[in-house]
Design an enzyme around this catalytic site. Structure first.
Site, PDB file in Angstrom:
ATOM      1  NE  ARG A  88      -3.899   2.268   1.040  1.00 43.40           N
ATOM      2  CZ  ARG A  88      -3.888   3.601   1.004  1.00 43.40           C
ATOM      3  NH1 ARG A  88      -2.834   4.236   0.519  1.00 43.40           N
ATOM      4  NH2 ARG A  88      -4.915   4.287   1.448  1.00 43.40           N
ATOM      5  CD  GLU A 110     -11.285   2.842  -2.719  1.00 42.28           C
ATOM      6  OE1 GLU A 110     -11.662   1.661  -2.799  1.00 42.28           O
ATOM      7  OE2 GLU A 110     -10.145   3.174  -2.317  1.00 42.28           O
ATOM      8  NE  ARG A 116      -3.691  -2.894   2.046  1.00 42.85           N
ATOM      9  CZ  ARG A 116      -4.514  -1.918   1.725  1.00 42.85           C
ATOM     10  NH1 ARG A 116      -4.856  -1.742   0.447  1.00 42.85           N
ATOM     11  NH2 ARG A 116      -4.999  -1.099   2.635  1.00 42.85           N
TER      12      ARG A 116
END
Length: 259
Positions: free
Chosen positions: A132, A140, A180
């Protein structure tokens, strides 16, 4: 590394580290010889011979960590301990997949291991680091039948063109709830004399992300620079900032979906 290193800075850092190592070796050797003399171990050997033996041992000890780092390949972020992440572990790899405007997958390529792509027959989730991008929030994309945001596809396309297949350095800062790695990602240039490219900054500069200010935000010491870059993109009405009227930032969009 929290800041991009120019060639001169890299050479200076390496030289300084080497000098510090050389300064430590004589002290360690002298202490070792004295310790052995006090215990009568060097009675059959000349001090110079012992010094050379100890110096070789210290040299091997200094070389061992980078050699070991060059052999260890991390398959996923879960393989990396939180202690190593908090110490600022940096890894070199190649971007093999882009999921959206602020997430990608990197195949770790330590310098003493062969292979620059994941092995055939192994899923990306089991053989790559899910990353990330630190400090930013991109629009998004549509997921699981839900609607995405304006500029979500553009952000993903831009990140794909910028990073896919490129060699990168990943500076790990944290691990999020989705396992992540939250990291600053730096793209290597074809010419090593040129500074590396910070991916988060490029997304902000293109107006395809905002500075992330949610829970657990990590900036790697670049928050002010990132906010300044965001302001310039906003002033230039680039990307998401070109929209007219009332629109939701990525953070506002996520909060609205949760409610």
């Amino acid at each position: 590394l929290a800041m991009p290193l120019s060639w001169e800075e890299w050479v200076s850092s390496l030289t300084r580290h080497w000098k510090e190592c050389k300064e430590r070796v004589p002290d360690a050797v002298e202490w070792g010889v004295q310790w052995l003399r006090e215990r009568g171990v060097v009675s059959d050997l000349r001090a110079s011979q012992v010094s050379w033996m100890l110096a070789a041992g210290v040299g091997m000890a200094l070389l061992a960590p980078p050699i070991l780092r060059g052999l260890i390949r991390y398959q996923t972020v879960e393989d990396i301990t939180r202690t190593k992440i908090h110490r600022g572990l940096s890894l070199v790899g190649r971007v093999v997949h882009v999921g959206d405007g602020d997430g990608l997958r990197v195949f770790h390529t330590p310098w003493l291991r062969f292979g620059r792509t994941p092995p055939k027959g192994v899923t990306l989730s089991a053989s790559t680091l899910s990353i990330r991008l630190a400090g930013i929030d991109a629009p998004e994309c549509a997921h699981f039948g839900g609607r995405g945001q304006p500029y979500g596809p553009e952000a993903k396309a831009f990140l794909t063109k910028l990073t896919l297949g490129r060699k990168v350095t990943v500076d790990l800062l944290a691990r999020d709830q989705y396992m992540r790695g939250v990291a600053m990602v730096w793209i290597h240039r074809s010419c090593p004399l040129l500074p590396r490219i910070n991916v988060s900054m490029e997304m902000l500069r293109a107006g395809l992300a905002t500075v992330y200010s949610g829970m657990g935000a990590e900036y790697g010491g670049l928050r002010r620079a990132m906010e300044r870059t965001e302001r310039l993109a906003k002033r230039g009405r680039r990307g998401i900032w070109s929209q007219r009227g009332r629109w939701q930032t990525p953070g506002e969009y996520k909060r609205a979906k949760q409610n």
